[in-house]
Design an enzyme around this catalytic site. Structure first.
Site, short mmCIF file in Angstrom:
data_model
loop_
_atom_site.label_atom_id
_atom_site.label_comp_id
_atom_site.label_asym_id
_atom_site.label_seq_id
_atom_site.Cartn_x
_atom_site.Cartn_y
_atom_site.Cartn_z
N THR A 172 -47.83 -4.13 86.58
CA THR A 172 -49.20 -3.77 86.17
C THR A 172 -49.77 -4.91 85.33
O THR A 172 -49.06 -5.52 84.55
CB THR A 172 -49.12 -2.48 85.31
OG1 THR A 172 -48.69 -1.42 86.14
CG2 THR A 172 -50.46 -2.15 84.67
N ARG A 200 -50.61 10.28 93.30
CA ARG A 200 -50.08 10.12 91.93
C ARG A 200 -50.96 9.12 91.15
O ARG A 200 -51.27 8.04 91.62
CB ARG A 200 -48.65 9.59 92.01
CG ARG A 200 -48.00 9.32 90.64
CD ARG A 200 -48.06 7.87 90.26
NE ARG A 200 -47.28 7.55 89.06
CZ ARG A 200 -47.37 6.41 88.40
NH1 ARG A 200 -48.20 5.48 88.81
NH2 ARG A 200 -46.63 6.17 87.33
N GLY A 202 -51.23 6.92 87.62
CA GLY A 202 -50.40 6.44 86.52
C GLY A 202 -51.16 6.40 85.21
O GLY A 202 -52.27 6.91 85.09
N ASP A 203 -50.53 5.75 84.23
CA ASP A 203 -51.15 5.64 82.91
C ASP A 203 -52.30 4.65 82.87
O ASP A 203 -53.20 4.77 82.04
CB ASP A 203 -50.09 5.19 81.89
CG ASP A 203 -49.52 3.82 82.27
OD1 ASP A 203 -49.08 3.66 83.43
OD2 ASP A 203 -49.53 2.91 81.42
N THR A 223 -48.21 -1.72 79.96
CA THR A 223 -47.60 -1.90 81.27
C THR A 223 -46.22 -1.28 81.22
O THR A 223 -45.66 -1.08 80.13
CB THR A 223 -47.53 -3.40 81.64
OG1 THR A 223 -46.86 -3.54 82.90
CG2 THR A 223 -46.78 -4.22 80.60
N GLY A 224 -45.68 -0.93 82.37
CA GLY A 224 -44.36 -0.32 82.38
C GLY A 224 -44.36 0.99 83.13
O GLY A 224 -45.26 1.27 83.93
N GLY A 226 -45.18 4.46 83.87
CA GLY A 226 -46.41 5.13 83.44
C GLY A 226 -46.25 6.52 82.86
O GLY A 226 -46.98 6.90 81.93
N1 GLY Z 1 -47.86 1.54 84.47
C1 GLY Z 1 -48.26 1.66 85.81
C2 GLY Z 1 -47.93 2.94 86.41
O1 GLY Z 1 -46.93 3.57 86.07
O2 GLY Z 1 -48.67 3.34 87.28
#
Ligand code: GLY
Length: 305
Positions: A172, A200, A202-203, A223-224, A226
Site C-alpha cells: 500500500t 472486501r 481495507g483500511d 500501510t500493512g 488492514g
Molecule cells: N492496508 C491495505 C489493506 O489491508 O487493504
C-alpha cells in the site's frame, strides 16, 4: 508567515526482499520528487500528496493501481482516500475496478462532491462524469500477479495462516505533506490483500484508519495488514496523540507498538504535523519511505526515527 514545506511518502511495510529494495527506493524517490515539485512552486499539500500517490499507483512495484494484488476472482479492486487538513474535506473510493488512478477520483470527490465516499460502479460512474477515463480491469492486471494468485490458490491450505504475516507483501502507498501556507494533507491508495474476497474494503480508504489529516492534529497514512489497523482506527488514534502534545516521531513508534500489542498487527505509518514535525515508523522488517525538504531528498527501507 510562510512555512517550510515537507513531504513524506511510504511504499509499503513488510519484509521487502533484497532484490526488490532498489525498485522500492526508486519508486518512493520518484513519488517524493513529484510531490515536491508541487510544493516548491507554492502548490497545496493536497495537490502534492495526490501527485505523489499517482506516481506510485503507476509504478507496478507497488500494490496500488496497475500491478496490484488480485482478489479471489482474479480481479483488481482498488481503494483510495485523500484528505485536506485545512478543511477536513475528504474523498474516498472503494472496490473500483476500472480506474488507473483511484486517487484522482478520490480527489474529485473531495473537490466536487458533497459526499465523502463512492464505491464500485457508482464510484466509476462519478469518475467518468468528472472526465476521468475508465479502463478495463484487464489493463490493471500484470502477469506477476496472475502467477502470484495462481501459486497462492494452489497452495491455499498451507499458506492460509501466513497470508497476513509481515513476510507477505503489503505494498500500500501513501503520502503526507505540509505546504507553504501551513496546511497539511494525506492520501493512501491500495490494491488491498492477495486473494481477498470480492468487495472486501481495507483500511486505506477508510477515514481515520488508513488515512487522516487535520491541521489541528496531524496528517497520517498507514500501510500493512488492514483489518487490525481499521479496528484500531489507527491514523486518527495517532493524530489525536499529536494533538495532545506528543511529538509525531514518538507517536509514530507508539502507534506501531499499540498495533502489535493490541491486535498482533503489523504495518507502518507516516505522520506529519502543521509545524513540520514528522514520524516514520514500522513494526515490519522493512518499510519503503522517502522524505523531501528544501534541503534534501532522503529514502530508505528501514527507519526507527
Ligand atoms: N492496508 C491495505 C489493506 O489491508 O487493504
Amino acid at each position: 508567515m510562510p512555512t517550510n514545506p515537507i513531504l513524506v511518502v511510504h511504499g509499503g511495510a513488510w519484509a521487502i526482499p533484497d532484490d526488490m529494495v532498489e525498485a522500492h527506493l526508486n519508486g518512493v524517490r520518484n513519488a517524493a520528487a513529484a510531490g515536491w515539485r508541487v510544493l516548491e512552486r507554492g502548490g497545496s499539500a493536497l495537490d502534492a500528496v495526490e501527485e505523489a500517490v499517482v506516481v506510485m499507483e503507476d509504478d507496478e512495484t507497488f500494490d496500488a493501481g496497475r500491478g496490484s494484488f488480485l482478489n479471489r476472482d482474479g480481479k483488481v479492486q482498488l481503494d483510495a482516500f485523500i484528505m485536506d487538513g485545512a478543511t477536513l474535506r475528504g474523498g474516498g473510493v472503494g472496490c473500483v475496478e476500472r480506474l488507473r488512478n483511484p486517487v484522482r477520483a478520490a480527489r474529485k470527490i473531495l473537490s466536487d462532491s458533497t459526499h465523502v465516499y463512492f464505491v464500485a460502479e457508482g464510484a466509476e460512474r462519478f469518475a467518468a462524469e468528472q472526465g476521468i477515463e475508465l479502463c478495463r480491469n484487464e489493463d490493471l492486471i500484470i502477469p506477476r500477479e496472475v502467477e502470484r494468485l495462481r501459486e497462492y490458490q494452489a497452495q491455499a491450505e498451507t499458506h492460509a495462516s501466513h497470508l497476513f504475516a509481515p513476510e507477505i507483501s503489503h505494498d500500500t502507498v501513501g503520502a503526507v505533506a505540509l505546504d507553504r501556507e501551513g496546511n497539511i494533507a494525506a492520501s493512501t491508495s491500495t490494491g488491498g490483500t492477495l486473494n481477498k474476497d470480492p468487495g472486501r474494503l481495507g483500511d486505506s480508504s477508510l477515514i481515520g484508519c488508513g488515512c487522516y489529516a487535520d491541521n489541528q492534529s496531524a496528517a497520517a497514512s498507514t500501510t500493512g495488514w488492514g483489518e487490525p489497523i481499521m479496528k484500531l482506527v489507527l491514523a486518527k488514534w495517532a493524530a489525536d496523540r499529536v494533538a495532545a502534545g506528543n511529538l509525531p516521531a514518538w507517536v509514530a513508534k507508539e502507534s506501531m507498538n499499540y498495533l502489535k500489542k493490541r491486535l498482533n498487527g503489523h504495518g507502518g505509518i507516516i505522520l506529519l504535523d502543521a509545524n513540520g514535525r514528522f514520524g516514520i515508523a514500522h513494526n515490519t522488517p522493512r518499510m519503503a519511505w522517502a522524505l523531501h525538504t528544501a534541503e534534501k531528498l532522503e529514502a530508505g527501507t528501514e527507519r526507527t526515527n
